[in-house]
Design a protein around this motif. Structure first.
Motif, short mmCIF file in Angstrom:
data_model
loop_
_atom_site.label_atom_id
_atom_site.label_comp_id
_atom_site.label_asym_id
_atom_site.label_seq_id
_atom_site.Cartn_x
_atom_site.Cartn_y
_atom_site.Cartn_z
N ILE A 61 55.98 82.41 -5.44
CA ILE A 61 56.88 83.43 -5.85
C ILE A 61 55.84 84.40 -6.74
O ILE A 61 55.32 83.88 -7.50
N VAL A 62 56.01 85.73 -6.20
CA VAL A 62 55.49 86.58 -6.87
C VAL A 62 56.37 87.36 -7.62
O VAL A 62 57.38 87.91 -6.99
N LEU A 63 56.33 87.25 -9.07
CA LEU A 63 57.58 87.92 -10.13
C LEU A 63 56.91 89.03 -10.70
O LEU A 63 55.92 89.26 -11.03
N ALA A 64 57.85 90.05 -10.97
CA ALA A 64 57.66 91.27 -11.63
C ALA A 64 57.47 90.93 -13.36
O ALA A 64 58.41 90.13 -13.68
N ALA A 65 56.52 91.10 -13.83
CA ALA A 65 56.38 91.20 -15.36
C ALA A 65 57.03 92.00 -16.08
O ALA A 65 57.59 91.63 -17.18
N CYS A 66 57.61 93.16 -15.59
CA CYS A 66 57.96 94.26 -16.52
C CYS A 66 59.72 94.03 -16.36
O CYS A 66 60.19 93.86 -15.22
N SER A 67 60.35 93.99 -17.50
CA SER A 67 61.92 93.95 -17.32
C SER A 67 62.37 94.84 -16.65
O SER A 67 63.70 94.87 -16.45
N GLY A 68 61.91 96.13 -16.60
CA GLY A 68 62.26 97.39 -16.24
C GLY A 68 62.46 97.28 -14.79
O GLY A 68 62.89 98.17 -14.21
N ASN A 73 55.85 97.23 -9.92
CA ASN A 73 55.66 96.01 -10.09
C ASN A 73 56.36 95.12 -8.97
O ASN A 73 57.35 96.14 -8.07
N PHE A 74 56.06 94.07 -8.48
CA PHE A 74 56.70 93.71 -7.13
C PHE A 74 57.07 92.29 -7.35
O PHE A 74 56.03 91.41 -8.06
N GLU A 75 57.68 91.44 -6.50
CA GLU A 75 57.95 89.91 -6.39
C GLU A 75 58.23 89.65 -5.17
O GLU A 75 58.86 90.47 -4.16
N LEU A 76 57.38 88.58 -4.64
CA LEU A 76 57.48 87.86 -3.42
C LEU A 76 57.99 86.35 -3.76
O LEU A 76 57.43 85.85 -4.74
N SER A 77 58.56 85.63 -2.80
CA SER A 77 58.87 84.51 -3.09
C SER A 77 59.11 83.89 -1.84
O SER A 77 59.60 84.31 -0.71
N VAL A 78 58.50 82.46 -1.49
CA VAL A 78 58.77 81.72 -0.34
C VAL A 78 58.74 80.10 -0.59
O VAL A 78 58.06 79.89 -1.41
N GLY A 83 44.59 98.07 -14.89
CA GLY A 83 44.87 97.51 -13.48
C GLY A 83 46.02 96.80 -13.61
O GLY A 83 46.76 96.64 -14.44
N TYR A 84 46.03 96.02 -12.49
CA TYR A 84 47.09 95.10 -12.40
C TYR A 84 46.75 93.66 -12.97
O TYR A 84 45.52 93.18 -13.11
N SER A 85 47.70 93.22 -14.08
CA SER A 85 47.53 91.89 -14.37
C SER A 85 48.45 90.86 -13.59
O SER A 85 49.78 90.98 -13.29
N GLY A 96 60.91 94.65 -5.54
CA GLY A 96 60.20 95.14 -6.79
C GLY A 96 60.21 96.74 -6.37
O GLY A 96 60.04 97.34 -5.28
N GLY A 97 59.64 97.56 -7.40
CA GLY A 97 59.19 98.91 -7.54
C GLY A 97 58.21 99.52 -6.59
O GLY A 97 58.18 100.42 -6.31
N LYS A 98 57.25 98.43 -6.32
CA LYS A 98 55.98 99.05 -5.65
C LYS A 98 56.26 98.83 -4.15
O LYS A 98 55.31 99.03 -3.38
N ILE A 99 57.41 98.08 -3.75
CA ILE A 99 57.62 97.87 -2.35
C ILE A 99 58.28 98.97 -1.62
O ILE A 99 59.28 99.40 -1.94
#
Length: 888
Positions: A11-18, A81-86, A178-180, A230-233
Motif C-alpha cells: 500500500i502506498v499511502l498519502a502522508a498529507c491529510s489534505g 501525494n498519491f497512494e496505491l495498494s494491492v 523532494g518526496y519523503s 491521490g492528487g498526483k495521479i
C-alpha cells in the motif's frame, strides 16, 4: 482449502491529510472470469506470464521482473501525494523463500516516454526505468533504483515473520527537499523503512505491479484488490486496451471484409491455456443518424481471437462510421460492454490520385551490436535509445501523407527480442503478445483506412522461409538447417492463426484450396479506387535451395562453395517461386480490367531481384549487422553483388515467369523485406523491359542491407549517384537502379534507429495522366512541414513504362470515339495468348507487339456489351493505318 502462505500486501499511502481520499481506481479481478488476459486497464509483460484465476491475478512465470502496467492511471509531472495498494502473496508457498524473490510496485517507469512505451518496461535497466518498491520473500522491505542493475537505495533492518496476512505500505508526501517515503510492513508487528529526499523527477510515469523470482526461479506472486488514488495521479480512462484492440478492413467490389482483433477473451480452458472455452460474439454496428444499428455479428475464432465480418452490398458512396461491440461477462453474470470505433471510407472512384503508404520490418526494441554501439551503458541501451515502440512519429507523418490505402508487407512481428525472445513453449500467446503491439502502434491508422497486411518469415518465427507448398520442416532439425530443407517449423494450426490475424480481412482467396498440412492460402486481389491490387504469397510455394543445389553447399540461403556460380548453376529445373496456382492467378488478374480498373499494382513480401552488396570476403549476410555505417557521401569499396536465395532473385526462371505475367497488366510492384529502400525497373531479356518496383525501407531494423556496387551501372546518368544505372544482381537478373537509401550516419538520436535508413514508402497513382510516383521516406521527415523523401526520390514514370519492351512491330492506330478511358486488350492469334491489357487515358493508341504475326484487339468496357473486337490484324515493322472505333 488454501495452504498457509506468506501473504503480502503493498500500500502506498498519502502522508498529507489534505490529499484526496476518493478511490481513483480499483481492480475488478474478484469478478473477472478466469483467463489469460489481465483486463482492459492493464498491459502485462508478457501476456503468457500472467493469468486471472479464482478472482486474483497470478504471475505464472518463473522469471525475473514480470510487470503488469496500469494504463488508465499515471504519476503526473506535478507535486502531490498519491497512494496505491494491492494484496499479494507467493504463488508457490511451498518453495524455499530464500529472499531472492520479491514483489511490489514499479513506480515512475518510463518518465516522459509515451505511455505505451513505458508499459513495456520490465526485465531491463536503463534511463527512465523507475523505482522498485517491494518486499522480498523473507519479509524485508526495500527500495531499488531500477535504472541501475542491483542498486538498492534502502533496505529495512528488520523483517516480518511469515504469516497469512501482511501489508506493505509506502507513504509518499512532497516536501521542499523532494518526496519523503515511509515504507511500512505490518503483520501483527511492524517493520519501518524511511527514505527521504527522493528527486520528484523519479516519480513521473507508469505504475506497475512486479513479480520477481530472481535468476534462480524462486516463487512468483499473485495479486488482488489493487487501489490507486491521490492528487498526483493522472486519470486516463481512454487508454483502456481491449477487449477489442483494433480492426482492419478492405472494401472491394462493394463488399466489406473487416476483422476485429480481440484480446484473449472467454473463460480459460484448463486443458490448454492458449484456448478459451468460448470467445463470444462481436457486433458490427454502423451509425445511422444519431443511432447505431447492428448490421452483422461474428463469432470470435480461437486460437487468435479474431472476429471477421463479410458484408456484401456495402454503401460505397459515403464514409460510414462503425463501431465494434463486445460484452465482457463477469462471474456474477453482469455484462460490461466495450466499443472500438472506426470509419469505412467511401470507395474513391472519382479521386484523381490514389495514394498508398507501404511498410515493412517493424522492430520495437533495438539490440546492441558488438563493435557498433557496445560502449553505450556497457552494451545496454537506455530506454530512450533502445525502445522504438510505438513509432508515433511514423503514424503522424503517414497520416500527413493522406493515404487511401495502407500496405504492410511483412515482419509486422519479430520473434526475437522485439521486445522479447520467442517463447516456443507458449507460441500462441507469445505471438499475440507481439502482434498486439503492432495493433497498439498502428491501429489508429487501420481503424480509418483500408489496409492490406501479409505475414513474412519473421511473423511465422522463421529467419527465412521456403514454404515448399506447406510441408513441415524435417523433424529433428532446427534453425537455418531446418529452414534450408523447406517447409514450416511451426505447427500448421499456429501458422493458420498468424495468417488469420493478419489476412482474414482481405477479399476471399482466388483459389481457397489449402496447401500441405491444411495451411490456408490468402492470395487474392483488392479493387479500390479503380486500382487493382494483386496480393500474392512469395514464400508459401517457393522451393528450398538446399536439396536442389547440393553443389552450392547452401546455408541459410547462401552458397558456401566458392566454386559455385549462382548466375549459371542456381536456376535448376524444378525450382519454384510462386507456383502454378499463383501464376495462373496473376495471368488472369493482369487480363481483368472490369469494374473500372485503371491501374494494376502487385503487392508482395519482397523484390524480384537481389539488390545488395557485401564485402568481397563475406560468405553470407550474417556479417550485415556488424558492417560499418558510413558518413554521408562515403562509399564502401571492394564490394560484390550478393546471391541470397531468400530474395526473389532466385529461382531466376520463376522470377521471370512472374514478371512476364504482371507486365501484361503494366503493373508496378510494391514490396518490402530487404530493409533497404530502393526503386528499380526490372529487366527480363533486356534492361527496362518489365515493371518498376518500390522496395520500402524498414520501419525500424538492425539488419541494414546496402548497395555499393564496384562500378557505376551501364547507362548511368551524369550527376546521378554512383550506384545507379543498369546492373545484374548476384543471380544474373537484369535491373535498372534508380534510387537507394543506404544506411548512413544521420546525426540523429537514437543513432541505432536513425542511422540504418528507417522509414516507409509512398506510391501515388494519377488517374488522369497515369503517372506513377514512388518514394521512400525517412521516418523523421514530416511532409506536413515540407520535409522531403530520401535523396533520389520521388521516381516518376508513366504507366506504360512498366512494359517498356522493344517492339517488333505495330498494329493499326486505334481512334476511339464515344467511350472515355476504354480498355484495350491485344491477343496473339498465333498462340492464343494475351499480349497485354491496359485502360487508356487517351482516345488514340497504337498497339505495339513483340513478334510479327496476326493479332486480335478487343476495345471497350469489359463485362459489358460495349466491346468491339478486331481480328486478323497483321503487325508491321512501322505504325501503319488507322482503325476508327466508334461507340454510341
Amino acid at each position: 482449502m488454501r495452504s498457509r502462505s506468506l501473504l503480502l500486501s503493498v500500500i502506498v499511502l498519502a502522508a498529507c491529510s489534505g490529499s484526496s481520499r476518493d478511490v481513483a481506481f480499483q481492480s475488478r479481478w474478484a469478478t473477472s472470469r478466469d483467463g489469460v488476459w489481465s483486463g482492459p486497464e492493464y498491459w502485462a509483460n508478457r501476456l503468457q506470464d500472467w493469468r486471472l484465476r479464482n478472482g486474483r491475478l497470478e504471475c505464472v512465470a518463473q522469471r525475473p521482473m514480470r510487470t503488469v502496467h496500469l494504463l488508465t492511471r499515471r504519476l503526473a509531472n506535478t507535486h502531490g501525494n498519491f497512494e496505491l495498494s494491492v494484496r499479494l502473496g507467493p504463488l508457490e508457498p511451498t518453495r524455499t523463500l530464500s529472499g531472492e524473490s520479491s514483489a511490489g510496485f514499479l513506480v515512475g517507469a518510463g518518465g516522459h516516454l509515451d505511455y505505451r512505451a513505458a508499459a513495456l518496461i520490465h526485465h531491463s535497466y536503463g534511463e527512465s526505468g523507475g523505482l522498485y518498491a517491494g518486499i522480498d520473500s523473507r519479509g524485508r522491505i526495500f527500495l531499488q533504483d531500477f535504472e541501475r542493475e542491483n542498486h538498492t537505495l534502502a533496505y529495512s533492518a528488520n523483517s516480518l515473520d511469515q504469516s497469512d496476512s501482511l501489508t506493505f505500505q509506502l507513504q509518499a508526501s512532497y516536501t521542499d527537499e523532494g518526496y519523503s517515503l515511509k515504507l511500512l510492513g505490518i503483520s501483527g508487528d511492524t517493520v519501518e523503512l524511511l527514505v527521504p529526499a527522493i528527486d520528484p523527477s523519479r516519480l513521473v510515469g507508469s505504475i506497475a505491479l512486479v513479480s520477481h523470482t530472481g535468476v534462480n526461479g524462486a516463487t512468483s506472486f499473485w495479486f488482488d484488490s489493487w487501489i490507486v488514488r491521490g492528487g498526483k495521479i493522472d486519470k486516463h480512462d481512454g487508454r483502456r486496451l481491449g477487449p477489442i484492440i483494433g480492426s482492419q478492413h478492405t472494401l472491394s467490389r462493394g463488399t466489406l471484409k473487416l476483422t476485429a482483433q480481440l484480446m484473449p477473451v472467454g473463460e480459460m480452458d484448463p486443458e490448454n491455456a492458449a484456448r478459451a472455452s468460448s470467445g463470444g460474439i462481436v457486433q458490427l454496428q454502423i451509425r445511422q443518424g444519431r443511432l447505431w444499428s447492428t448490421v452483422a455479428t461474428a463469432d470470435v475464432v480461437i486460437p487468435g481471437y479474431t472476429a471477421t465480418f463479410k458484408v456484401e452490398d456495402w454503401d460505397t458512396t459515403r464514409d460510414v462510421a462503425f463501431r465494434l461491440l463486445y460484452g465482457l461477462e463477469t462471474t456474477s453474470g453482469a455484462v460490461d460492454t466495450y466499443y472500438e470505433e472506426g470509419v469505412v471510407r467511401r470507395d474513391p472512384l472519382d479521386k484523381e490520385e490514389i495514394i498508398v503508404a507501404a511498410f515493412t520490418g517493424n522492430h520495437n526494441v533495438a539490440r546492441p551490436m558488438p563493435g557498433r554501439w557496445a560502449g553505450v551503458d556497457g552494451g545496454r541501451f537506455p530506454w530512450n535509445w533502445g525502445l522504438w515502440f510505438p513509432h508515433s512519429e511514423v503514424v503522424q507523418h503517414v497520416a500527413a501523407q493522406q493515404p487511401d490505402l495502407l500496405f504492410f508487407s511483412g515482419d509486422q512481428v519479430y520473434e526475437g527480442a522485439s521486445p522479447t525472445a520467442a517463447d516456443l513453449s507458449q507460441p500462441y500467446e507469445d505471438y499475440l503478445y507481439k502482434w498486439y503491439l503492432w495493433y497498439w502502434a498502428f491501429g489508429e491508422l487501420t481503424a480509418k483506412l483500408p489496409s492490406v497486411t501479409i505475414p513474412d518469415d519473421h511473423d511465422i518465427y522463421h529467419g527465412n522461409v521456403w514454404g515448399a507448398g506447406g510441408i513441415p520442416t524435417p523433424p529433428g532439425l532446427a534453425g537455418a538447417t531446418a529452414q534450408d530443407k523447406g517447409g514450416y517449423k511451426m505447427p500448421a494450426e499456429w501458422v493458420n492463426m498468424v495468417q488469420r490475424t493478419q489476412t482474414s480481412h482481405l477479399p476471399e482467396p482466388y483459389d481457397s484450396a489449402s496447401v500441405e498440412q491444411g495451411i490456408s492460402v490468402y492470395y487474392t486481389d483488392v479493387l479500390y479506387g479503380g486500382v487493382s491490387f494483386a496480393v500474392i504469397e512469395d514464400r508459401k510455394f517457393k522451393s528450398a535451395p538446399s536439396s536442389l543445389l547440393p553443389r552450392g553447399e547452401i546455408w541459410n540461403g547462401w552458397p558456401q562453395n566458392p566454386a559455385f556460380d549462382p548466375t549459371t548453376e542456381a536456376d535448376v529445373p524444378g525450382a519454384m517461386l510462386l507456383g502454378e496456382r499463383q501464376l495462373s492467378f496473376l495471368e488472369n488478374w493482369a487480363n481483368d480490367w472490369a469494374g473500372g480498373t485503371w491501374m494494376k499494382v502487385l503487392l508482395s513480401q519482397t523484390l524480384f531481384a537481389n539488390l545488395a552488396t557485401l564485402p568481397d570476403s563475406a560468405t553470407s549476410g550474417s556479417i550485415i549487422p556488424f558492417l560499418e555505417i558510413l558518413d554521408p557521401g562515403a562509399y564502401a569499396e571492394n564490394e560484390k553483388t550478393t546471391s541470397d536465395m531468400d530474395s526473389n532473385g532466385w529461382p531466376q526462371a520463376g522470377r521471370n515467369r512472374a514478371l512476364r505475367a504482371i507486365r501484361k497488366g503494366f503493373a508496378v510492384h510494391l514490396a518490402g523485406d530487404q530493409h533497404l529502400g530502393s526503386t528499380i525497373q526490372y529487366g527480363i531479356d533486356s534492361y527496362r523491359d518489365a515493371g518498376y518496383a518500390l522496395c520500402v525501407p524498414s520501419l525500424a531494423n538492425f539488419w541494414p542491407r546496402r548497395w555499393y556496387p564496384a562500378v557505376p551501372g551501364m547507362n548511368h546518368t551524369d550527376g546521378a549517384p554512383r550506384y545507379t544505372g543498369d546492373y545484374e544482381d548476384g543471380f544474373g537478373n537484369k535491373m535498372t537502379v534508380h534510387a537507394v537509401s543506404n544506411p548512413t550516419k544521420s546525426g540523429r538520436e537514437p543513432a541505432p534507429l536513425h542511422d540504418l535508413a528507417p522509414g516507409y514508402g509512398v506510391a501515388r497513382f494519377n488517374r488522369r495522366t497515369r503517372v506513377i510516383s514512388l518514394a521512400a521516406w525517412p521516418r523523421w521527415s514530416d511532409p506536413a512541414t515540407g520535409d522531403a523523401p530520401y535523396p533520389g526520390w520521388p521516381v516518376v514514370f508513366e504507366q506504360q513504362d512498366n512494359y517498356d519492351r522493344e517492339p517488333a512491330g505495330y498494329l493499326p492506330t486505334l481512334d476511339i470515339i464515344g467511350l472515355d478511358s476504354p480498355v484495350v486488350q491485344v491477343v496473339s492469334e498465333d498462340s492464343g495468348d494475351v499480349v497485354y491489357t491496359v485502360r487508356l487515358a487517351e482516345q488514340m493508341f497504337t498497339p505495339k507487339v513483340f513478334k510479327i504475326g496476326s493479332y486480335s484487339v478487343h476495345v471497350g468496357e469489359p463485362g459489358t456489351a460495349n466491346v468491339q473486337t478486331f481480328s486478323g490484324l497483321v503487325a508491321t515493322p512501322q505504325p501503319t493505318g488507322k482503325l476508327d472505333v466508334a461507340f454510341q
